[in-house]
Scaffold this active site. Sequence first.
Site, PDB file in Angstrom:
ATOM      1  N   ALA B 304       0.818  -1.204   0.000  1.00  0.00           N
ATOM      2  CA  ALA B 304       0.000   0.000   0.000  1.00  0.00           C
ATOM      3  C   ALA B 304       0.855   1.257   0.000  1.00  0.00           C
ATOM      4  CB  ALA B 304      -0.913   0.003   1.220  1.00  0.00           C
ATOM      5  N   ARG B 305       2.171   1.061   0.121  1.00  0.00           N
ATOM      6  CA  ARG B 305       3.048   2.212   0.202  1.00  0.00           C
ATOM      7  C   ARG B 305       2.912   3.147  -1.005  1.00  0.00           C
ATOM      8  NH1 ARG B 305       8.001  -0.144   1.977  1.00  0.00           N
ATOM      9  NH2 ARG B 305       7.587   0.126   4.171  1.00  0.00           N
ATOM     10  N   PRO B 306       2.868   2.595  -2.229  1.00  0.00           N
ATOM     11  CA  PRO B 306       2.774   3.481  -3.394  1.00  0.00           C
ATOM     12  C   PRO B 306       1.517   4.356  -3.368  1.00  0.00           C
ATOM     13  CG  PRO B 306       3.354   1.290  -4.092  1.00  0.00           C
ATOM     14  CD  PRO B 306       3.072   1.207  -2.631  1.00  0.00           C
TER      15      PRO B 306
END
Lengths: 684, 383
Positions: B304-306
């Site tokens: 989910a970082r992006p």
Amino acid sequence: MATKTGSKKVIDKTQNPQESLQRIPFPFTAIIGQEKMKLALVLNAINPQIGGVLIRGERGTCKTVAVRALTDILPSIKVVSDCKFHCNPDEPTEMCPTCQARYYAGGNKPLPSVTRKMKVADLPLGATEDRVLGTIDLENAIKKGERTLDPGILAEANRGILYVDEINLLDDNVINSLLDASSSKVNVVEREGISFSHPSNFILVGTMDPGEGELRPQLLDRIALHVIVKTISNLDQKVQVITERNEFDRDPVAFTKKYEKQSSELRDRIIKARALLDKVELPEDKLVLISRICKEVKAEGQRPDIMLSRTSKTLAAYEGRTEVTDDDIKKAVEFILPFRVRATPMVESDAPPYMDDVVDEVQSKEDEDKDEEEVTEEIPTHVFRVGAPIQLPRDMVKRRSDRIVRSGSGDRIKSLSTGRKGRYIKHRIPDDIPQDIAFDATIRAAAPYQKFRRESYQGDAKGLSLFIANSDLRKKVRENKVSTLIVLCVDASGSMGVLRRMEAAKGVVLSLLMDAYQRRDKVSVVAFRGKEAAVVLPPTSSVERARKMLEILPTGGRTPLAAGMLMAYNLINSERKKDPTIIPIFVLLTDGRANVPITEGSEPMDEVTEMAKLIRDDKVYPIVVDTEIPPSGGKFVDFVYEYAQDVAKDLNGVYYRLADLDAVSLGSMIHMEKSMAVSAATGS
Amino acid sequence: MAVKEAVKEKETSRQDTAGKQKLERVVFPFSAMVGQEKMKLALLLNAVNPAIGGVLVRGEKGTGKSTISRALADLLPEIKVVEGCPFHCNPEDPSEMCPNCQARYFAGGKKPLKSILRKTKVVDLPLGATEDRVLGTLDLESAIKKGERSLDPGILAEANRGITYIDEINLLDDHVIDVLLDASSSKVNVVEREGISFSHPSSFILVGSMNPEEGELRPQLLDRIALHVVIEGVANVDQRVKIITERNEFEKDQMAFTKKYQGHNTALRNRVLKAKALLPKVKLPDNLLLLISRLCDETKVEGARPDIMLSKTAKTLAAFDGRTVVTTNDIKKAAEFILPFRMKATPFEEDKWADPKFIENMINEFKDDPFKESTKRTGQQLV
């Protein structure tokens, strides 16, 4: 050294030749021939901003002599007296933090200084990282309990010359430190409790024998002028070299005196050129010319442009002119561009003569926006596209996770080295009294008890300022990377063009490269075709480079198999010189049909057998991939030549057919070889 | 003169001996850099919003990677730090304080601690750094002289609330990378060594430069750095000429050259400050939030970082432009910084996303209806 304040003094001090013998360098002006090398060195003496010299050539071509001799003609500089970093007393931007503070505290007045010659600092190949960067000053730590920096070679080299003999054999760790300092002109020390940064602005002069391996691209790029020296072939000159050398050895003082007039002339010329340099103009149109040349030859980055402008200005100053001419630019181009042009593997390019024309060519072009036509000659070869990579299974052979022998992240094989080589990564409590003491950690371990010990110790020990007990001793844990080097020896002859063999082979090479990338091994590719073999990919762990190279590798011509094997063999040996612990895996992709010998007249296949035996006896792990594909594609029993199988037998290596190769087999094969090699190397 | 002031500041606040001294460098002025607009933008966005998460500059040799990254230092805004605290704690927010400051804060009735204004620091992490200097270690002098165990703060302490710059980041030793990864994900540095047990905040922006020719970066680290910029040599002859003349002028008289560009730098710094003030007001409309998720889903990037990085970057882009509402164009720009390198399943599949219009096409397709069935496109074959 205080005795070296001037060349005159050096000579005066030579009353006792026994003592000063080594100090007298061979006079620079007495060096015969090698004009380009001498010019490159002189240019750097005039303008240190040019950015160094790399001298390539075989042994015994005067490389080292010339660099040592350079001391004699280097100009004098003013340095802050007592400063370990030889700071410039007038310029706060070039000072170490201590001098800077003194400068501002003293009301921006120049600091007390002495004038002395620029120095040449040596960086020997065996130098450890702490010697290069600097480390904690033991004496101060023990005597006064203070943390101070013991400056390293990068401090010594500030405002002087850093000379590295056989720069291509330098340890990777040391190269990394050099890269940092050479671009930022600052050395940042963050180690062993020391946090310090100081100016480290040096002229990097390196010598190398290209036969022993290439220089890392990043470092290559940082050194401005590249010179190739060749052995003198002129007989008269050769005789002269010998007589001069003999004369020098017999009486260095007298010999130096004989050349003193020439030396002082050269010195004067350098000083004049230095003064003139600021006045040299580089007109707009010449600047444009420089940029267009760099663009034309597709030199990487902007560094070459800047180097060219500086070098051509310096050349003009050296000639006593204040205007740069086309000729200056031409000369500068010869020094700077040939090694920076992106080379196409296996396509012969005559770099230096081609360079000569580039200047004229660019100049004569009328319209600069016109699309340049590619200047590549027609070669009767094909470039096959890279076949689809096959997925190699990961961890077919599980490595034993033996924490003591190897540790580290990723898949890199590391071994904690037992000797004093390798990088100091941490420390631990030793089992017995250690040889390789981690001083910083030891002192830190002892530190909290000092107050108590000072009070309780009696007798002689009372006078000490630091009390260390056996229980404080800490041992350095060093880490050596045992890296695997996979040398792929690829047949690029015409027969590989049949039935898209090359495409398939490129696919295999690619899978191997990808695997190596994930495991962070080094991979190198040697290709052979026509009459010769070449290292098309020097050992690298960069996939991008490898992929680009594979895409443009052409196929065609005959099969000089033995030459290819020899090239790979030499490559392995030169890599071993850099790192004796390296584990080489030799992968040969060929159909085995050698038809070109190394020496004219001998039988190609006999040579192959000979080479195979040579490699077999040399602790190399061989794998042969036979690229012969049965005409029916394996549907029927075909008559197949199995030359490659014979080669594999001679090599005592594993044999595989490209046609049979699938994901599982190649993967397991390589990994098996590797784990065997690793366990053999680490002795477990 | 910046150097002089910095040295003075050093003089007054110096408690250390000669073992700890930093050279104040004169850096090439940011605004004097010719070309390389994308890289400049990426760095500026981080100056505006440190939460974006760093920049990785990759490019060939001699393209000004290091020069420009170092030049950023001059543009960074000033921050308030607790006076005398080696970790530069935030004087107002106890959640961003070290244990010492926290104790003082609560003991003093939750009043902001005494603070000074200071420039955001750029801390160099050299390749030769040893673990003890990165993490921090036992303070030798106070141990010997006073018999006390106290922490000698390392680079991770110095970098707190600042920037850590690593030149040739791909050549960094694995054990140092491990330490960095730890700190950068938890924003806390835990020191447990040599009888020292201490933890302190270590929240920093990671800026690295690398030449891929020398090897790749570890995937975990690659993932942590938000914006990736590929830089190439300048091809335009006029610009090349300008680079030569500027560089030569700088080398000739660094101070004079810096002064010449002072005005430009100040203007840029003001723009950064304005954007910083505007940032909390920037709105990201719901449909665009959905678009971001759709883009990440479509490109099959990991984790989910992006998504988070994209929304932060897009907001910062809007603020930098002086707007309070994010547009599709912001998202496009942000996606170009963030997505390409994360989509790359293997280094050899470069070609699949090589189409420069790829992101634009994707955005055009989904901007009106984020839930639209996707049509056949290269992005589908990525994994």
